[in-house]
Structure formats: C-alpha cells, structure tokens
Design a protein around this motif. Sequence first.
Motif, mmCIF file in Angstrom:
data_model
loop_
_atom_site.group_PDB
_atom_site.id
_atom_site.type_symbol
_atom_site.label_atom_id
_atom_site.label_comp_id
_atom_site.label_asym_id
_atom_site.label_seq_id
_atom_site.Cartn_x
_atom_site.Cartn_y
_atom_site.Cartn_z
ATOM 1 N N ALA A 96 0.693 -1.115 0.170
ATOM 2 C CA ALA A 96 -0.067 0.123 0.018
ATOM 3 C C ALA A 96 0.904 1.193 -0.065
ATOM 4 O O ALA A 96 1.803 1.243 0.943
ATOM 5 N N ASP A 97 0.992 1.985 -0.991
ATOM 6 C CA ASP A 97 2.087 3.050 -1.352
ATOM 7 C C ASP A 97 1.255 4.347 -1.183
ATOM 8 O O ASP A 97 0.273 4.647 -1.803
ATOM 9 N N PHE A 98 1.829 5.349 -0.284
ATOM 10 C CA PHE A 98 1.108 6.424 0.004
ATOM 11 C C PHE A 98 1.973 7.511 -0.506
ATOM 12 O O PHE A 98 3.448 7.371 -0.319
ATOM 13 N N THR A 99 1.488 8.724 -1.111
ATOM 14 C CA THR A 99 2.339 9.567 -1.678
ATOM 15 C C THR A 99 2.163 10.761 -0.886
ATOM 16 O O THR A 99 2.774 11.770 -1.013
ATOM 17 N N VAL A 100 1.329 10.659 0.233
ATOM 18 C CA VAL A 100 1.038 11.831 1.388
ATOM 19 C C VAL A 100 1.466 11.351 2.575
ATOM 20 O O VAL A 100 1.533 10.214 2.959
ATOM 21 N N HIS A 101 1.631 12.293 3.803
ATOM 22 C CA HIS A 101 1.720 11.911 5.244
ATOM 23 C C HIS A 101 0.796 11.034 5.285
ATOM 24 O O HIS A 101 -0.440 11.193 5.083
ATOM 25 N N THR A 102 0.939 10.043 6.225
ATOM 26 C CA THR A 102 -0.386 9.018 6.818
ATOM 27 C C THR A 102 -0.193 9.409 8.212
ATOM 28 O O THR A 102 0.890 9.343 9.001
ATOM 29 N N TYR A 103 -1.366 9.302 8.828
ATOM 30 C CA TYR A 103 -1.674 9.633 10.376
ATOM 31 C C TYR A 103 -2.625 8.618 10.628
ATOM 32 O O TYR A 103 -3.397 8.233 10.117
ATOM 33 N N ALA A 104 -2.064 7.952 11.808
ATOM 34 C CA ALA A 104 -2.789 7.021 12.297
ATOM 35 C C ALA A 104 -2.773 6.777 13.924
ATOM 36 O O ALA A 104 -1.800 7.258 14.242
ATOM 37 N N PRO A 105 -3.919 6.603 14.499
ATOM 38 C CA PRO A 105 -3.534 6.550 16.033
ATOM 39 C C PRO A 105 -2.681 5.690 16.661
ATOM 40 O O PRO A 105 -2.231 5.597 17.552
ATOM 41 N N ARG A 106 -2.470 4.253 15.910
ATOM 42 C CA ARG A 106 -1.593 3.279 16.253
ATOM 43 C C ARG A 106 -1.093 2.815 15.066
ATOM 44 O O ARG A 106 -1.848 2.533 13.837
ATOM 45 N N PHE A 107 0.161 2.370 15.004
ATOM 46 C CA PHE A 107 0.752 1.667 13.824
ATOM 47 C C PHE A 107 1.402 0.418 14.369
ATOM 48 O O PHE A 107 2.189 0.197 15.559
ATOM 49 N N PHE A 108 1.130 -0.962 14.050
ATOM 50 C CA PHE A 108 1.359 -2.058 14.540
ATOM 51 C C PHE A 108 2.272 -2.808 13.346
ATOM 52 O O PHE A 108 1.942 -2.841 12.075
#
Length: 170
Positions: A131-143
């Motif tokens: 899953a490729d993002f080209t913008v900042h990614t914000y998430a409450p938690r990352f596992f």
Amino acid sequence: NTNYYGNFASTSQMSQIDIDTNIRHRGNTTTYMGFPNNNVITFVTDGTSRLNIDNDSADFSVNVYAPRYYDSNDNNYYADPAVTSVMSRIDIDDYIRHKGDENTFFGFDGNDQITFRTGGTERLNIDNDSADFTVHTYAPRFFTNDYLVHTGDTNSYIGWDANDSFGVWT
C-alpha cells in the motif's frame, strides 16, 4: 347482441379487432403503433421506431424516464438514481468519481490494483504486495511484526528484536 355496435363517426363497442399492420392517428401518417412481424409490436413517432417489444426484450431508441427501475426477478433490488439504490453487485471498468469533481476519484488502474486520487494526483495505491502512500499518513496506532526500514538506506532500521527490545541499527 346489443352490447356491441359500430358507429364509425362516433364511439363503437366491439369484442375484438384484427388488423394487418398499423393503427395510426388520423391525419398523422408518420406516428402509429404497428405489428411488423408475429409477436412484435412497435411504437413509431415521426417515422422512427421509438419502442419495439418482442418476446425477449423491450428496446428503446429514446431516453426512458422513470422514478425507479426494479429487478423483474427480485423487486428487493432497484435503481433509483436520484436517491439510494439497492443492488446485489456492481462491476465497473475503471473509476468512481464524485459528481462535479472530475479529478477526485478512486478506482482500478488494472487487475489486483486500486488507486485513490485527489486533485488529479495519486495519494494511495494498493496492489498485491504493498500500500503506497504519496502523502503523510496519520494513524492513532501503527502495528508491525518487523523492522521499519528506510527505502533509501536498507542497512539502517529501527524496531523490536526477538526479546521485545527496541533498537536502532545502522
């Protein structure tokens, strides 16, 4: 039988009328309903067939207006384009767009791939291996069950080792 009568200058009452080809409006020879073949009825205006009905279809050559279209086999499914529709499945060739915003959409660039675009620019692409993002990614938690590795320097990474100790490796 006095229930049936013919008055050709006024109203007539008949049991059945058989005709060979067409019924048309008097004085308008290009508008009629007709029977071009067995088991076929056509509706013609201005000399052009607008509706043709046969044993397996009703074919229109003009726009069809209706408030709702129901599935003839299951009326739990319907299309009501102005509000909510209920369908079993929808298959599309490429994209779903927001009306009035032609450069913001999501869809399918190819098999096993989905893209999300805003302002005409791809922001997220998902395929079989990433899953490729080209913008900042914000998430409450990352596992993660692995290390975080920089794409430009695969020798430097951070993460947790097998003993659940956090570390930075360079």
